[in-house]
Design an enzyme around this catalytic site. Structure first.
Site, PDB file in Angstrom:
ATOM      1  N   SER A  35       0.652  -1.057  -0.033  1.00 54.62           N
ATOM      2  CA  SER A  35      -0.007   0.062   0.213  1.00 54.62           C
ATOM      3  C   SER A  35       0.904   1.256  -0.007  1.00 54.62           C
ATOM      4  CB  SER A  35      -0.936   0.126   1.177  1.00 54.62           C
ATOM      5  OG  SER A  35      -0.026  -0.123   2.378  1.00 54.62           O
ATOM      6  N   CYS A  36       2.274   1.131   0.055  1.00 50.43           N
ATOM      7  CA  CYS A  36       3.010   2.385   0.198  1.00 50.43           C
ATOM      8  C   CYS A  36       3.647   2.476  -1.390  1.00 50.43           C
ATOM      9  CB  CYS A  36       4.197   2.090   1.242  1.00 50.43           C
ATOM     10  SG  CYS A  36       5.514   3.512   1.081  1.00 50.43           S
ATOM     11  N   PRO A  37       3.432   3.544  -2.145  1.00 54.71           N
ATOM     12  CA  PRO A  37       3.929   3.640  -3.505  1.00 54.71           C
ATOM     13  C   PRO A  37       5.563   3.590  -3.590  1.00 54.71           C
ATOM     14  CG  PRO A  37       3.133   5.734  -2.780  1.00 54.71           C
ATOM     15  CD  PRO A  37       2.659   4.598  -1.885  1.00 54.71           C
ATOM     16  N   CYS A  40       6.758   0.265  -3.087  1.00 49.29           N
ATOM     17  CA  CYS A  40       6.537  -0.474  -4.227  1.00 49.29           C
ATOM     18  C   CYS A  40       7.403  -0.232  -5.448  1.00 49.29           C
ATOM     19  CB  CYS A  40       5.226  -0.163  -4.660  1.00 49.29           C
ATOM     20  SG  CYS A  40       3.823  -0.981  -3.741  1.00 49.29           S
TER      21      CYS A  40
END
Length: 236
Positions: A35-37, A40
């Site tokens: 959920s963390c860009p 990712c």
């Protein structure tokens, strides 16, 4: 006077064996959450460069939990590691439950929270964020900066795992830096500001910046396949 916030961890891994952090297969571990860009981004670099067998991963649950559940005076909430085999869901602050599919527990330090990783190294108050690149031999954090991690992976492991992918090629660095400081940061940071906006007005302000950035991105990618150059780079 408020305490000075510690400098973020952002050391470099190098290919030479006498470096402070030498490139070695199996030595480093990457902590992320989907959920963390920014996390990712680091994970994508690991996979694009073919380092899946060189650097292990742990994936935290996307829903924040209290990181000191037995301390009523500590209200911090952050990333939590769970094993889907034993905890198929986790409850959010809204009372809803969220699946643990895709989560990977921490088998290196066997901690429950990302906060615990930082406090194994230093107890000073700080932001307990992901991604985290961990040195298993020294028991410390190499980097908590997504850009630093990406560039570590892009440069340090080529002798171990050759790759035709170059995420930060020297001839494109100035252009990549410009895009990173512009559209990429505008969208990525805008998403975080929206998630944690303290007021409806702050939410609206963040949304305006996000959509403006996405509009610019749509225009650029409507004219060319990649943001910079003729292949995938860290800007993408």
């Amino acid at each position: 006077m408020a305490a000075t916030k510690p400098t973020p961890y952002n050391f470099m891994i190098e290919s030479n064996t006498d470096a402070q952090f030498p490139a070695e297969k199996g030595r480093y571990h990457l902590y992320v959450t989907y959920s963390c860009p920014f996390a990712c981004r680091a994970l994508s670099a690991r996979n694009l460069l073919g380092l899946e067998d060189v650097i292990g991963i742990s994936v935290a649950h996307p829903i924040f939990q209290k990181t000191k559940p037995n301390d009523l005076s500590d209200e911090h909430k952050g990333w939590t590691f769970v094993d889907p085999a034993t905890s198929s869901t986790m409850a959010g602050a809204n009372g809803k439950t969220y699946p643990s599919d895709g989560c990977v527990p921490d088998t290196v330090n066997n901690v429950k929270y990302v906060r615990d990783l930082y406090e194994k190294v230093d107890l000073a108050p700080r932001t307990f964020s992901v991604p985290v690149l961990w040195d298993k031999k020294k028991g410390t954090i190499v980097s908590e900066e997504s850009t630093g991690i990406l560039r570590n992976l892009d440069s340090a492991f080529r002798e171990l795992v050759p790759s035709d992918v170059h995420l930060y090629p020297e001839e494109l660095r100035a252009e990549i830096d410009t895009v990173n400081d512009g559209i990429v940061s505008q969208i990525g940071l805008g998403l975080f500001k929206k998630m944690y906006a303290p007021t409806p007005g702050a939410t609206t302000e963040a949304e305006v910046k996000i959509y403006d950035g996405l509009s610019q991105l749509d225009d650029l990618l409507g004219r060319k396949r990649y943001l910079v150059g003729n292949g995938v780079t860290e800007a993408d």
